[in-house]
Every structure is written in C-alpha cells, then in structure tokens.
Design an enzyme around this catalytic site. Structure first.
Site, mmCIF file in Angstrom:
data_model
loop_
_atom_site.group_PDB
_atom_site.id
_atom_site.type_symbol
_atom_site.label_atom_id
_atom_site.label_comp_id
_atom_site.label_asym_id
_atom_site.label_seq_id
_atom_site.Cartn_x
_atom_site.Cartn_y
_atom_site.Cartn_z
ATOM 1 N N THR A 171 2.114 -1.693 9.055
ATOM 2 C CA THR A 171 2.491 -2.617 10.126
ATOM 3 C C THR A 171 2.632 -4.056 9.651
ATOM 4 O OG1 THR A 171 0.196 -3.083 10.718
ATOM 5 C CG2 THR A 171 1.284 -1.237 11.865
ATOM 6 N N HIS B 178 8.392 -24.766 9.299
ATOM 7 C CA HIS B 178 7.277 -25.477 9.908
ATOM 8 C C HIS B 178 5.919 -25.183 9.281
ATOM 9 C CE1 HIS B 178 9.568 -26.159 13.949
ATOM 10 N NE2 HIS B 178 10.208 -26.645 12.901
ATOM 11 N N CYS C 27 2.730 -3.286 4.157
ATOM 12 C CA CYS C 27 1.901 -2.138 4.521
ATOM 13 C C CYS C 27 2.567 -1.467 5.715
ATOM 14 C CB CYS C 27 0.447 -2.529 4.797
ATOM 15 S SG CYS C 27 0.153 -3.596 6.205
ATOM 16 N N HIS D 188 5.041 -31.589 9.955
ATOM 17 C CA HIS D 188 4.533 -30.242 9.686
ATOM 18 C C HIS D 188 3.521 -30.243 8.546
ATOM 19 C CE1 HIS D 188 7.466 -28.914 12.534
ATOM 20 N NE2 HIS D 188 8.448 -29.437 11.812
ATOM 21 N N ASP E 64 0.869 -1.170 0.000
ATOM 22 C CA ASP E 64 0.000 0.000 0.000
ATOM 23 C C ASP E 64 0.912 1.228 0.000
ATOM 24 O OD1 ASP E 64 0.904 0.339 2.626
ATOM 25 O OD2 ASP E 64 -1.100 0.223 3.520
#
Length: 146
Positions: free
Chosen positions: A67, A98, A65, A133, A9
C-alpha cells in the site's frame, strides 16, 4: 548522473523492476536496496537501508510496498527523510514543490503501473519552490525542550 535509490518488499518487486527500467531509460543511475525475491519479508529493513543512503548522499529514493503506508511510516522515522505516499500526480507535484520530499512511496497493490510511472516522473521532474515552504520544513523536526 543522479543516482535514485530504490527498494521494496515482496509485494513491490515487480513494480520496482519496472520503475528501475524507466529510471535507467531516462539516464538515471539506480541503487537497488532490495528485496529481490517474492518471498515474504519485513519492509522496515529495506526502508531503513534506503533512507540511510539517501541521508548520506542528500539524494532521493523510491520505496514500494503493498500500500505504500508501511514504507512511508518506516522512512519518516529518519530525521533527514521527508517521505510522501503519493497516489496521484498532483500529490507528487505538491510534495516536491512545498515539502521538498526526498523519498517517494508507492503502493504496488493500489496504484497501477502506468499511474506509478507518471507519479514517479512528476516527482523527479518537480523542483522545490523554497521560500515560505523552507521555513515550514525547518520546523518539522522537534526542538529539544529548554
């Protein structure tokens, strides 16, 4: 040559350009899904465009973005996407080992450029371990009620 999909963004534009240059310097091809402007925009449209491409190609991508949280939430709405918000190299290593994450999410306002580059390199260089996994990954998407 593997293609890495990348999108952001407005808050992630500068970091996106830095990561693209580093990817290309390492011999990766990049597919840029935007944005290419600092004007305020809605991150979900960029996350969805990238995720559709990653799903179609069984590829990998990077979303950025402010955060990393919004991009992570939007990306994980896609059944074929395992997006991980990573803030350390350890997160990047284990989300690949994993969780076989196929989309890396980063926060441009909370992660410095050098750390973001290091996280990206670990994410790209770490292979999935498989084994037990894989069984867990197979359980991520809910099964329809019987």
């Amino acid at each position: 040559m593997e293609t890495i999909h990348i999108a952001c963004d407005h808050a992630g534009l500068e970091l996106k350009e830095t990561l693209k240059a580093a990817l290309e310097a390492r011999g990766f091809s990049t597919c840029d899904h935007g944005t290419n402007s600092r004007e305020s925009c809605d991150y979900p449209q960029y996350a969805h465009a990238l995720c559709a491409a990653v799903e179609a190609e069984n590829g990998r991508g990077i979303l950025i973005c402010g955060t990393g949280i919004g991009m992570s939430i939007a990306a994980n709405r896609h059944a074929g996407i395992r997006a991980a918000l990573c803030t350390t190299e350890l997160h990047a290593r284990f989300t690949r080992l994993h969780n076989d994450a196929n989309v890396l999410c980063l926060g441009a306002r909370v992660t410095g450029v050098e750390l973001a580059l290091a996280i990206m390199h670990v994410f790209l260089d770490t292979a999935f371990e498989g084994g037990r996994h894989q069984r867990r990954i197979d359980q991520l998407n809910p099964q329809p009620a019987r």
